[in-house]
Design a protein around this motif. Structure first.
Motif, PDB file in Angstrom:
ATOM      1  N   SER A   2       0.852  -1.184   0.000  1.00 40.66           N
ATOM      2  CA  SER A   2       0.000   0.000   0.000  1.00 40.66           C
ATOM      3  C   SER A   2       0.892   1.239   0.000  1.00 40.66           C
ATOM      4  CB  SER A   2      -0.920   0.014   1.223  1.00 40.66           C
ATOM      5  OG  SER A   2      -0.165   0.155   2.404  1.00 40.66           O
ATOM      6  N   VAL A   3       0.422   2.301  -0.634  1.00 39.36           N
ATOM      7  CA  VAL A   3       1.170   3.548  -0.732  1.00 39.36           C
ATOM      8  C   VAL A   3       0.378   4.641  -0.040  1.00 39.36           C
ATOM      9  CG1 VAL A   3       2.172   5.267  -2.280  1.00 39.36           C
ATOM     10  CG2 VAL A   3       2.170   2.858  -2.941  1.00 39.36           C
ATOM     11  N   THR A   4       1.047   5.342   0.879  1.00 40.20           N
ATOM     12  CA  THR A   4       0.456   6.467   1.573  1.00 40.20           C
ATOM     13  C   THR A   4       1.390   7.652   1.408  1.00 40.20           C
ATOM     14  OG1 THR A   4      -0.398   4.942   3.239  1.00 40.20           O
ATOM     15  CG2 THR A   4      -0.439   7.271   3.793  1.00 40.20           C
ATOM     16  N   GLU A   5       0.831   8.812   1.093  1.00 41.74           N
ATOM     17  CA  GLU A   5       1.657  10.012   0.960  1.00 41.74           C
ATOM     18  C   GLU A   5       1.359  10.948   2.117  1.00 41.74           C
ATOM     19  OE1 GLU A   5       2.492  13.794  -1.960  1.00 41.74           O
ATOM     20  OE2 GLU A   5       1.106  12.245  -2.608  1.00 41.74           O
ATOM     21  N   VAL A  38       7.399  12.850  -4.813  1.00 42.63           N
ATOM     22  CA  VAL A  38       7.738  13.032  -3.400  1.00 42.63           C
ATOM     23  C   VAL A  38       9.248  13.167  -3.219  1.00 42.63           C
ATOM     24  CG1 VAL A  38       5.682  11.826  -2.578  1.00 42.63           C
ATOM     25  CG2 VAL A  38       7.778  10.538  -2.982  1.00 42.63           C
ATOM     26  N   ARG A  39       9.653  13.691  -2.076  1.00 35.66           N
ATOM     27  CA  ARG A  39      11.078  13.886  -1.815  1.00 35.66           C
ATOM     28  C   ARG A  39      11.706  12.703  -1.082  1.00 35.66           C
ATOM     29  NH1 ARG A  39       8.605  16.703   2.398  1.00 35.66           N
ATOM     30  NH2 ARG A  39       9.438  16.110   4.410  1.00 35.66           N
ATOM     31  N   VAL A  66      13.804   6.889  -9.566  1.00 38.93           N
ATOM     32  CA  VAL A  66      13.410   8.056  -8.775  1.00 38.93           C
ATOM     33  C   VAL A  66      14.367   9.213  -9.061  1.00 38.93           C
ATOM     34  CG1 VAL A  66      12.413   6.651  -6.928  1.00 38.93           C
ATOM     35  CG2 VAL A  66      14.762   7.441  -6.730  1.00 38.93           C
ATOM     36  N   PRO A  67      13.899  10.450  -8.915  1.00 37.54           N
ATOM     37  CA  PRO A  67      14.789  11.606  -9.129  1.00 37.54           C
ATOM     38  C   PRO A  67      15.970  11.572  -8.155  1.00 37.54           C
ATOM     39  CG  PRO A  67      12.488  12.295  -8.980  1.00 37.54           C
ATOM     40  CD  PRO A  67      12.529  10.852  -8.616  1.00 37.54           C
ATOM     41  N   ALA A  68      17.066  12.186  -8.538  1.00 38.40           N
ATOM     42  CA  ALA A  68      18.280  12.179  -7.716  1.00 38.40           C
ATOM     43  C   ALA A  68      18.068  12.875  -6.376  1.00 38.40           C
ATOM     44  CB  ALA A  68      19.425  12.836  -8.476  1.00 38.40           C
ATOM     45  N   THR A  69      17.073  13.743  -6.266  1.00 39.33           N
ATOM     46  CA  THR A  69      16.810  14.456  -5.015  1.00 39.33           C
ATOM     47  C   THR A  69      15.946  13.650  -4.050  1.00 39.33           C
ATOM     48  OG1 THR A  69      14.913  15.545  -6.029  1.00 39.33           O
ATOM     49  CG2 THR A  69      17.022  16.709  -6.099  1.00 39.33           C
ATOM     50  N   THR A  70      15.527  12.472  -4.444  1.00 39.61           N
ATOM     51  CA  THR A  70      14.658  11.650  -3.613  1.00 39.61           C
ATOM     52  C   THR A  70      15.491  10.693  -2.764  1.00 39.61           C
ATOM     53  OG1 THR A  70      12.909  11.747  -5.265  1.00 39.61           O
ATOM     54  CG2 THR A  70      12.754   9.996  -3.637  1.00 39.61           C
ATOM     55  N   THR A  71      15.185  10.651  -1.479  1.00 40.33           N
ATOM     56  CA  THR A  71      15.836   9.737  -0.552  1.00 40.33           C
ATOM     57  C   THR A  71      15.007   8.455  -0.474  1.00 40.33           C
ATOM     58  OG1 THR A  71      16.634  11.599   0.747  1.00 40.33           O
ATOM     59  CG2 THR A  71      16.624   9.462   1.823  1.00 40.33           C
ATOM     60  N   ARG A 118      17.577  16.336   3.562  1.00 44.94           N
ATOM     61  CA  ARG A 118      18.617  17.104   2.884  1.00 44.94           C
ATOM     62  C   ARG A 118      18.388  16.994   1.393  1.00 44.94           C
ATOM     63  NH1 ARG A 118      23.220  14.245   6.290  1.00 44.94           N
ATOM     64  NH2 ARG A 118      22.597  15.024   8.292  1.00 44.94           N
ATOM     65  N   SER A 119      17.953  18.060   0.815  1.00 51.23           N
ATOM     66  CA  SER A 119      17.632  18.064  -0.606  1.00 51.23           C
ATOM     67  C   SER A 119      18.874  17.772  -1.446  1.00 51.23           C
ATOM     68  CB  SER A 119      17.071  19.421  -0.992  1.00 51.23           C
ATOM     69  OG  SER A 119      16.764  19.429  -2.351  1.00 51.23           O
ATOM     70  N   GLY A 120      18.702  16.967  -2.486  1.00 53.72           N
ATOM     71  CA  GLY A 120      19.784  16.683  -3.416  1.00 53.72           C
ATOM     72  C   GLY A 120      20.714  15.575  -2.988  1.00 53.72           C
ATOM     73  N   ARG A 121      20.445  14.916  -1.882  1.00 55.63           N
ATOM     74  CA  ARG A 121      21.327  13.865  -1.421  1.00 55.63           C
ATOM     75  C   ARG A 121      20.568  12.549  -1.342  1.00 55.63           C
ATOM     76  NH1 ARG A 121      25.058  15.556   3.330  1.00 55.63           N
ATOM     77  NH2 ARG A 121      26.701  15.027   1.902  1.00 55.63           N
TER      78      ARG A 121
END
Length: 157
Positions: A2-5, A38-39, A66-71, A118-121
């Motif tokens: 299940s996915v919750t945001e 999402v981040r 996923v984008p590189a900014t996503t942890t 931390r954005s971008g990591r």
């Protein structure tokens, strides 16, 4: 699954067993339109009893998209599930956290998105895995691991 945001954080909860029979369903669910926006992804595996290599590779493919900014973090996975994720290479793209006791796991999931970001990591598991130039391809450092034959030879000289 299940996915919750919650507050820019996607919590993906897994339960039961993930086998080759369920890999197509898993891949369809990992294409959820909310996930690229999402981040942070938290893969809550506290209720997952087992996973086979096919499903671990499906998670690896999703983590590489996923984008590189996503942890990406794996939380409360059992040792057998952790080993399967490591065999597939997921640990190079996601932090695999140690399992928590059941009561602490429930509290940790509720705090998941409120711990700073931390954005971008990208959080990585293990001290020997590095990302070079922001790329998503892991480069292993040449440092030998303690206890290995190479390490024993390197420190004996």
């Amino acid at each position: 699954m299940s996915v919750t945001e919650v507050d820019g954080c996607a919590i993906l909860r897994f339960a039961g067993e993930l086998t080759a029979d369920s890999v197509l369903d898993l891949e369809q669910q990992l294409l959820d339109v909310r996930l690229p926006q999402v981040r942070e992804w938290v893969l809550d595996m506290s209720d997952l009893t087992s996973m086979d290599l096919t499903c671990a590779y499906a998670l690896l493919r999703a983590a590489t998209r996923v984008p590189a900014t996503t942890t990406v973090r794996v939380r409360s996975a059992r040792r057998t599930v952790q080993r399967m994720l490591q065999h597939a290479g997921v640990d190079a793209l996601a932090a695999i956290e140690e399992p928590l006791p059941p009561a602490a796991a429930a509290a940790a999931v509720s705090r998941t998105c409120r711990n700073g970001h931390r954005s971008g990591r990208v959080q990585l598991a293990g001290p020997t895995v590095l990302l070079h130039g922001g790329s998503r391809k892991p480069i292993l450092s040449p440092r030998p691991r303690m206890g290995s034959a190479r390490a024993a030879g390197a420190f004996a000289a």
